[in-house]
Design a protein around this motif. Structure first.
Motif, PDB file in Angstrom:
ATOM      1  N   SER A  76       8.035 -13.574 -39.705  1.00 30.18           N
ATOM      2  CA  SER A  76       9.293 -13.783 -38.973  1.00 30.18           C
ATOM      3  C   SER A  76       9.308 -15.123 -38.246  1.00 30.18           C
ATOM      4  O   SER A  76      10.339 -15.809 -38.199  1.00 30.18           O
ATOM      5  N   ALA A  77       8.176 -15.511 -37.685  1.00 32.21           N
ATOM      6  CA  ALA A  77       8.107 -16.799 -36.994  1.00 32.21           C
ATOM      7  C   ALA A  77       8.161 -17.955 -37.982  1.00 32.21           C
ATOM      8  O   ALA A  77       8.722 -19.024 -37.673  1.00 32.21           O
ATOM      9  N   ILE A  78       7.617 -17.772 -39.174  1.00 30.92           N
ATOM     10  CA  ILE A  78       7.701 -18.811 -40.210  1.00 30.92           C
ATOM     11  C   ILE A  78       9.163 -19.074 -40.564  1.00 30.92           C
ATOM     12  O   ILE A  78       9.594 -20.234 -40.671  1.00 30.92           O
ATOM     13  N   ILE A  79       9.927 -18.016 -40.730  1.00 30.78           N
ATOM     14  CA  ILE A  79      11.341 -18.176 -41.066  1.00 30.78           C
ATOM     15  C   ILE A  79      12.096 -18.847 -39.924  1.00 30.78           C
ATOM     16  O   ILE A  79      12.934 -19.736 -40.146  1.00 30.78           O
ATOM     17  N   ALA A  80      11.799 -18.472 -38.686  1.00 30.65           N
ATOM     18  CA  ALA A  80      12.468 -19.096 -37.537  1.00 30.65           C
ATOM     19  C   ALA A  80      12.177 -20.594 -37.488  1.00 30.65           C
ATOM     20  O   ALA A  80      13.081 -21.413 -37.243  1.00 30.65           O
ATOM     21  N   ALA A  81      10.931 -20.978 -37.726  1.00 29.15           N
ATOM     22  CA  ALA A  81      10.579 -22.400 -37.714  1.00 29.15           C
ATOM     23  C   ALA A  81      11.198 -23.132 -38.902  1.00 29.15           C
ATOM     24  O   ALA A  81      11.640 -24.283 -38.775  1.00 29.15           O
ATOM     25  N   THR A  82      11.248 -22.463 -40.054  1.00 30.69           N
ATOM     26  CA  THR A  82      11.878 -23.070 -41.231  1.00 30.69           C
ATOM     27  C   THR A  82      13.360 -23.325 -40.971  1.00 30.69           C
ATOM     28  O   THR A  82      13.893 -24.397 -41.323  1.00 30.69           O
ATOM     29  N   ASP A  83      14.036 -22.366 -40.354  1.00 30.41           N
ATOM     30  CA  ASP A  83      15.457 -22.544 -40.014  1.00 30.41           C
ATOM     31  C   ASP A  83      15.648 -23.745 -39.094  1.00 30.41           C
ATOM     32  O   ASP A  83      16.591 -24.533 -39.269  1.00 30.41           O
ATOM     33  N   MET A  84      14.740 -23.886 -38.117  1.00 29.35           N
ATOM     34  CA  MET A  84      14.850 -25.021 -37.195  1.00 29.35           C
ATOM     35  C   MET A  84      14.612 -26.337 -37.916  1.00 29.35           C
ATOM     36  O   MET A  84      15.341 -27.329 -37.700  1.00 29.35           O
ATOM     37  N   ALA A  85      13.624 -26.382 -38.807  1.00 29.48           N
ATOM     38  CA  ALA A  85      13.353 -27.610 -39.558  1.00 29.48           C
ATOM     39  C   ALA A  85      14.539 -27.999 -40.427  1.00 29.48           C
ATOM     40  O   ALA A  85      14.915 -29.176 -40.519  1.00 29.48           O
ATOM     41  N   ARG A  86      15.146 -26.986 -41.048  1.00 32.95           N
ATOM     42  CA  ARG A  86      16.293 -27.237 -41.927  1.00 32.95           C
ATOM     43  C   ARG A  86      17.482 -27.751 -41.112  1.00 32.95           C
ATOM     44  O   ARG A  86      18.139 -28.729 -41.497  1.00 32.95           O
ATOM     45  N   ALA A  87      17.735 -27.101 -39.972  1.00 37.41           N
ATOM     46  CA  ALA A  87      18.875 -27.509 -39.131  1.00 37.41           C
ATOM     47  C   ALA A  87      18.687 -28.909 -38.565  1.00 37.41           C
ATOM     48  O   ALA A  87      19.660 -29.660 -38.386  1.00 37.41           O
ATOM     49  N   ALA A  88      17.423 -29.264 -38.285  1.00 44.32           N
ATOM     50  CA  ALA A  88      17.140 -30.585 -37.708  1.00 44.32           C
ATOM     51  C   ALA A  88      17.036 -31.674 -38.761  1.00 44.32           C
ATOM     52  O   ALA A  88      16.870 -32.847 -38.415  1.00 44.32           O
ATOM     53  N   ASP A  89      17.130 -31.295 -40.049  1.00 42.77           N
ATOM     54  CA  ASP A  89      16.947 -32.238 -41.153  1.00 42.77           C
ATOM     55  C   ASP A  89      15.621 -32.986 -40.995  1.00 42.77           C
ATOM     56  O   ASP A  89      15.543 -34.211 -41.152  1.00 42.77           O
ATOM     57  N   ALA A  90      14.557 -32.231 -40.691  1.00 40.81           N
ATOM     58  CA  ALA A  90      13.241 -32.828 -40.455  1.00 40.81           C
ATOM     59  C   ALA A  90      12.689 -33.456 -41.730  1.00 40.81           C
ATOM     60  O   ALA A  90      12.833 -32.903 -42.823  1.00 40.81           O
ATOM     61  N   ASP A  91      12.058 -34.610 -41.581  1.00 40.30           N
ATOM     62  CA  ASP A  91      11.375 -35.237 -42.710  1.00 40.30           C
ATOM     63  C   ASP A  91       9.860 -35.237 -42.516  1.00 40.30           C
ATOM     64  O   ASP A  91       9.120 -35.768 -43.348  1.00 40.30           O
ATOM     65  N   LEU A  92       9.385 -34.621 -41.431  1.00 45.79           N
ATOM     66  CA  LEU A  92       7.957 -34.487 -41.158  1.00 45.79           C
ATOM     67  C   LEU A  92       7.770 -33.353 -40.156  1.00 45.79           C
ATOM     68  O   LEU A  92       8.601 -33.162 -39.267  1.00 45.79           O
ATOM     69  N   ILE A  93       6.681 -32.595 -40.315  1.00 42.19           N
ATOM     70  CA  ILE A  93       6.304 -31.586 -39.328  1.00 42.19           C
ATOM     71  C   ILE A  93       5.036 -32.064 -38.646  1.00 42.19           C
ATOM     72  O   ILE A  93       4.070 -32.450 -39.310  1.00 42.19           O
ATOM     73  N   VAL A  94       5.056 -32.068 -37.323  1.00 38.17           N
ATOM     74  CA  VAL A  94       3.888 -32.451 -36.529  1.00 38.17           C
ATOM     75  C   VAL A  94       3.408 -31.208 -35.798  1.00 38.17           C
ATOM     76  O   VAL A  94       4.158 -30.634 -35.000  1.00 38.17           O
ATOM     77  N   THR A  95       2.193 -30.755 -36.079  1.00 40.97           N
ATOM     78  CA  THR A  95       1.660 -29.596 -35.366  1.00 40.97           C
ATOM     79  C   THR A  95       0.722 -30.057 -34.265  1.00 40.97           C
ATOM     80  O   THR A  95      -0.083 -30.979 -34.454  1.00 40.97           O
ATOM     81  N   ILE A  96       0.845 -29.394 -33.121  1.00 39.60           N
ATOM     82  CA  ILE A  96      -0.059 -29.626 -31.992  1.00 39.60           C
ATOM     83  C   ILE A  96      -0.422 -28.249 -31.455  1.00 39.60           C
ATOM     84  O   ILE A  96       0.385 -27.600 -30.773  1.00 39.60           O
ATOM     85  N   GLY A  97      -1.606 -27.771 -31.822  1.00 43.01           N
ATOM     86  CA  GLY A  97      -1.991 -26.432 -31.399  1.00 43.01           C
ATOM     87  C   GLY A  97      -3.111 -25.892 -32.260  1.00 43.01           C
ATOM     88  O   GLY A  97      -3.814 -26.641 -32.950  1.00 43.01           O
ATOM     89  N   GLY A  98      -3.262 -24.575 -32.232  1.00 42.21           N
ATOM     90  CA  GLY A  98      -4.354 -23.923 -32.925  1.00 42.21           C
ATOM     91  C   GLY A  98      -4.044 -23.606 -34.372  1.00 42.21           C
ATOM     92  O   GLY A  98      -3.030 -24.035 -34.945  1.00 42.21           O
TER      93      GLY A  98
END
Length: 380
Positions: A76-98
């Motif tokens: 469920s969290a993967i889908i929520a993050a995917t929706d946000m990436a799609r809405a933001a028209d992201a061209d890169l994902i930057v992870t900071i965490g575990g």
């Protein structure tokens, strides 16, 4: 004559010792990305200024921030993050965490590439290679040391079945890993140290694998030596950034064998089940299971286990005992009982572990759940 195959991953750079904000901005310059989705630790975002530093360094290139990835990367969290990436028209994902955030972003890459928009639709790519190559890639700033940023697969929990699933494609490996020891000071001690034992587990199961090769050995043995000395130094002085960086580099080396094709064994396989079914943190699964697996396997790989003990600074000693001592020095749990798993759960764990990728490739052949149960009883 030995035969083998060494697989090189799609990572382009590892940058170590630089502040995270500076390193992320430099990577965006290098890649030419303009719209980054930051997938970050909620605690880092709310309780420290570390994420604000990155946002300030990126300015308008920070398109959105997602800080709600729970442990074990649920669908469920993967889908929520995917929706946000799609809405933001992201061209890169930057992870900071575990590791859960790192793995979550890998799964987001696959969901974006395959136009997956629901939890149910994730069935199309779970436990099989992604049919479409990711276009939106990621870079990762790890705050724990389990090493997932160096692999081309992600573990995602299916909440409906309580099973950890594999999401994979060669290009989900981050384009760069940025190792900043200073940002890990915010990581809770138990989490940093226990994920360090997860990295030790990568080294040990690689060295002891029946499919080990010299390229993997070189990295795993050096990584194990750095972790075996670095982790107690961090325990003794949490502000020792040199020790933290040694642990980070040891973790990088710990993934060399796995990334180049050496399989893990029963400690990893049983750990998948303990995490998905019982919510045992990844690091704790290794703290509990690795010495037991070593003792069960010793009949078939005594010589390889001797390499483990020597790399940890105790030549001639029993490797299971040496690992047990290190884990105890760090104050980590050493039994299934300590992590809330009781003997009445063993049959379920044993049956499910047989379906993981790694139990069937354990160096001492495991023919069925009864033998997995023997290992669990050693760890009880």
């Amino acid at each position: 004559m030995q035969q083998g195959r060494v697989v090189f991953g799609a990572m382009e750079e590892v940058v170590y010792g630089q502040p995270a904000a500076q390193a992320v901005a430099a990577q965006m310059d290098r890649i030419g990305a303009q719209r980054a989705l930051l997938m970050v630790s909620g605690t880092l975002n709310r309780a420290t200024d570390e994420i604000a530093k990155v946002r300030d360094a990126l300015g308008g290139r920070c398109a959105a921030v997602f800080d709600a990835m729970p442990a074990h990367s649920p669908r469920s969290a993967i889908i929520a993050a995917t929706d946000m990436a799609r809405a933001a028209d992201a061209d890169l994902i930057v992870t900071i965490g575990g590791g859960s955030i790192t793995d979550g972003a890998k799964a987001v890459q696959i969901c974006l590439a395959n136009d997956i928009r629901s939890v149910e639709d994730m069935d199309r790519v779970a436990n099989r290679p992604s049919p479409v190559a990711p276009i939106v890639r990621q870079i990762s700033v790890p705050t724990t040391i389990s090493g997932g940023e160096f692999s081309a697969m992600a573990g995602v929990t299916n909440e409906a079945t309580r099973v950890k699933e594999k999401f994979a494609h060669p290009l989900v490996m981050p384009r760069a890993a940025l190792l900043d020891p200073a940002i890990t000071v915010h990581t809770p001690e138990w989490l940093f140290l226990s994920t360090g034992i997860r990295a030790v587990d990568h080294c040990v199961e690689a060295i002891c694998s029946g499919e080990a090769h010299p390229y993997g050995d070189a990295q795993a043995l050096r990584g194990l030596a750095m972790l075996a000395t670095g982790l107690p130094r961090v325990k003794a002085d949490p502000t020792d950034l040199d020790a933290r960086l040694d642990c980070q580099i040891g973790t990088w080396l710990s993934m060399g064998a796995l990334s180049s094709g050496v399989p893990m064994g029963a400690s990893h396989g049983i750990g998948y089940v303990l995490g998905a079914v019982f919510d045992v943190p990844h690091g704790h699964t290794s703290c509990v299971m690795l010495p037991a697996v070593m003792r069960w396997n010793k009949a078939v790989n005594r010589d390889r286990q001797a390499l483990v003990a020597a790399a940890m600074g105790h030549p001639g000693k029993d490797a299971g005992d040496v690992l047990d001592a290190l884990i105890r020095v760090l104050g980590m749990p050493r039994s299934l009982r300590e992590v809330g798993v009781c003997p009445e759960h063993f049959d379920k764990i044993a049956a499910q572990a047989m379906g993981t990728p790694w139990v069937p490739r354990n160096p001492r052949k495991i023919d069925g759940p009864a033998q997995v149960r023997e290992i669990l009883e050693l760890a009880a």
